[in-house]
Scaffold this motif. Structure first.
Motif, PDB file in Angstrom:
ATOM      1  N   ALA A  89       7.878  14.688   2.462  1.00  0.00           N
ATOM      2  CA  ALA A  89       8.080  15.913   2.251  1.00  0.00           C
ATOM      3  C   ALA A  89       7.499  16.647   3.419  1.00  0.00           C
ATOM      4  O   ALA A  89       6.299  16.984   3.410  1.00  0.00           O
ATOM      5  CB  ALA A  89       7.354  16.510   1.015  1.00  0.00           C
ATOM      6  N   GLY A  90       7.817  16.882   4.597  1.00  0.00           N
ATOM      7  CA  GLY A  90       7.307  17.684   5.773  1.00  0.00           C
ATOM      8  C   GLY A  90       6.689  16.580   6.469  1.00  0.00           C
ATOM      9  O   GLY A  90       5.460  17.044   6.991  1.00  0.00           O
ATOM     10  N   TYR A  91       7.018  15.262   6.475  1.00  0.00           N
ATOM     11  CA  TYR A  91       6.188  14.332   7.356  1.00  0.00           C
ATOM     12  C   TYR A  91       6.793  14.527   8.912  1.00  0.00           C
ATOM     13  O   TYR A  91       8.018  14.369   8.974  1.00  0.00           O
ATOM     14  CB  TYR A  91       6.377  12.931   6.782  1.00  0.00           C
ATOM     15  N   MET A  92       6.008  14.939   9.809  1.00  0.00           N
ATOM     16  CA  MET A  92       6.649  15.667  10.915  1.00  0.00           C
ATOM     17  C   MET A  92       6.560  14.439  11.912  1.00  0.00           C
ATOM     18  O   MET A  92       7.017  14.772  13.175  1.00  0.00           O
ATOM     19  CB  MET A  92       5.709  16.627  11.459  1.00  0.00           C
ATOM     20  N   ARG A  93       6.692  13.175  11.779  1.00  0.00           N
ATOM     21  CA  ARG A  93       6.797  12.024  12.672  1.00  0.00           C
ATOM     22  C   ARG A  93       7.916  11.157  12.208  1.00  0.00           C
ATOM     23  O   ARG A  93       8.359  11.137  11.069  1.00  0.00           O
ATOM     24  CB  ARG A  93       5.540  11.122  12.866  1.00  0.00           C
ATOM     25  N   ILE A 110      13.264  14.835   2.596  1.00  0.00           N
ATOM     26  CA  ILE A 110      13.889  16.120   2.274  1.00  0.00           C
ATOM     27  C   ILE A 110      14.041  16.788   3.735  1.00  0.00           C
ATOM     28  O   ILE A 110      13.221  16.944   4.506  1.00  0.00           O
ATOM     29  CB  ILE A 110      13.208  17.069   1.472  1.00  0.00           C
ATOM     30  N   HIS A 111      15.394  17.108   3.942  1.00  0.00           N
ATOM     31  CA  HIS A 111      15.718  17.660   5.397  1.00  0.00           C
ATOM     32  C   HIS A 111      16.322  19.063   5.304  1.00  0.00           C
ATOM     33  O   HIS A 111      17.331  19.346   4.464  1.00  0.00           O
ATOM     34  CB  HIS A 111      16.836  16.819   6.217  1.00  0.00           C
ATOM     35  N   PRO A 112      15.720  20.067   6.229  1.00  0.00           N
ATOM     36  CA  PRO A 112      16.393  21.422   6.014  1.00  0.00           C
ATOM     37  C   PRO A 112      17.727  21.606   6.642  1.00  0.00           C
ATOM     38  O   PRO A 112      17.794  22.574   7.328  1.00  0.00           O
ATOM     39  CB  PRO A 112      15.222  22.431   6.479  1.00  0.00           C
ATOM     40  N   ILE A 172      16.289  28.475   2.538  1.00  0.00           N
ATOM     41  CA  ILE A 172      16.756  27.007   2.327  1.00  0.00           C
ATOM     42  C   ILE A 172      15.581  26.332   1.574  1.00  0.00           C
ATOM     43  O   ILE A 172      15.952  25.754   0.589  1.00  0.00           O
ATOM     44  CB  ILE A 172      16.554  26.351   3.854  1.00  0.00           C
ATOM     45  N   LEU A 173      14.573  27.006   2.010  1.00  0.00           N
ATOM     46  CA  LEU A 173      13.318  26.321   1.231  1.00  0.00           C
ATOM     47  C   LEU A 173      13.200  26.510  -0.266  1.00  0.00           C
ATOM     48  O   LEU A 173      12.779  25.602  -0.796  1.00  0.00           O
ATOM     49  CB  LEU A 173      11.847  26.976   1.690  1.00  0.00           C
ATOM     50  N   LEU A 174      13.584  27.612  -0.807  1.00  0.00           N
ATOM     51  CA  LEU A 174      14.032  27.854  -2.380  1.00  0.00           C
ATOM     52  C   LEU A 174      14.568  26.789  -2.899  1.00  0.00           C
ATOM     53  O   LEU A 174      14.492  26.070  -3.920  1.00  0.00           O
ATOM     54  CB  LEU A 174      14.522  29.203  -2.454  1.00  0.00           C
TER      55      LEU A 174
HETATM   56  C1  GRF Z   1      10.473  21.571   4.888  1.00  0.00           C
HETATM   57  O1  GRF Z   1      11.408  22.563   5.440  1.00  0.00           O
HETATM   58  C2  GRF Z   1      11.164  20.135   5.125  1.00  0.00           C
HETATM   59  O2  GRF Z   1      12.655  20.031   4.654  1.00  0.00           O
HETATM   60  C3  GRF Z   1      10.899  19.655   6.269  1.00  0.00           C
HETATM   61  O3  GRF Z   1       9.718  20.394   6.674  1.00  0.00           O
HETATM   62  C4  GRF Z   1       9.384  21.351   6.032  1.00  0.00           C
HETATM   63  C5  GRF Z   1       8.139  21.176   5.163  1.00  0.00           C
HETATM   64  O4  GRF Z   1       7.797  21.960   4.294  1.00  0.00           O
HETATM   65  N1  GRF Z   1      11.165  18.479   6.293  1.00  0.00           N
HETATM   66  P1  GRF Z   1       6.555  22.131   3.290  1.00  0.00           P
HETATM   67  O5  GRF Z   1       5.263  21.472   4.130  1.00  0.00           O
HETATM   68  O6  GRF Z   1       6.901  21.105   2.073  1.00  0.00           O
HETATM   69  O7  GRF Z   1       6.250  23.400   3.065  1.00  0.00           O
END
Ligand code: GRF
Length: 202
Positions: A89-93, A110-112, A172-174
């Protein structure tokens, strides 16, 4: 039904993590969140975990001499977590193949964006620059490709003429906050069947 154990892997703000915490607390997701794993000691997700009483594991990327050594530590931590599902969930690697292969069909992301469009970083910016009229989010199983595993759920939103990256990201986040807990719920209820590229929802 036995509650499944999940762990969330996040690098930053953790709003999706919060949505998962809230859904578990509300009783809509039959899971126990056993750990938050992060590569970033400054991640706000850590505060959310502490407030919710969820154990945190920090594998600080900056303290490792190489990506390989970092990934070995991450893999060990993930194995120790002993969970049924990892939720990115928002793992950036990008996870290495060895980690992905260690947990087959046990990891979702999850991908936006509406995959397969706009993989990788800055998906919302890519969508605005491309000029698409609809955007959205995707929850998918993780395989060795970049944002390319079998799709579980997608939700779409309109892209408005006035949108910049941030406005679109917020819209999108919602939906992400709905989609991610919903996908976890389906997993925890044993309702997801992977058939090749397709995920059948029972
Ligand atoms: C989200 O948009 C998710 O889809 C993407 O990174 C973002 C993380 O947001 N992979 P958060 O840390 O969950 O607020």
């Amino acid at each position: 039904m036995m509650k499944k154990r999940i762990a969330v892997v996040a690098s930053g703000r953790g709003s999706n993590f919060q949505a998962v915490i809230d859904a578990i607390r509300a009783g809509t997701v039959p899971a126990e969140c056993a750990a938050l794993i992060t590569d970033n000691p400054k991640a706000y997700a850590l505060e959310r975990a502490q407030k919710a009483g969820i154990p945190c594991r920090i594998i600080d990327y900056a303290t490792f001499p190489s990506r390989e050594v970092y990934e070995r530590a991450l893999l060990l931590t993930m194995k120790e977590a002993d969970v049924d599902l990892f939720v990115l969930a928002g793992y950036m690697r990008i996870l290495s193949s060895s980690i992905v292969r260690a947990f087959p069909q046990k990891m979702i992301n999850i991908h936006p964006a509406l995959l397969p469009s706009f993989t990788g970083l800055h998906a919302q910016r890519q969508a605005v620059l491309y000029g698409v009229k609809v955007a959205g989010c995707t929850v998918h199983f993780v395989d060795e490709s970049l944002d390319g595993g079998p799709i579980i759920l997608q939700k779409c939103v309109p892209v408005l003429d006035s949108d910049d990256e941030d406005a679109l990201a917020e819209r999108i986040l919602l939906h992400e906050h709905q989609c991610l807990p919903e996908a976890i719920r389906l997993f925890c209820e044993d309702r997801l069947v992977i058939e090749g590229r397709k995920v059948r929802i029972l």
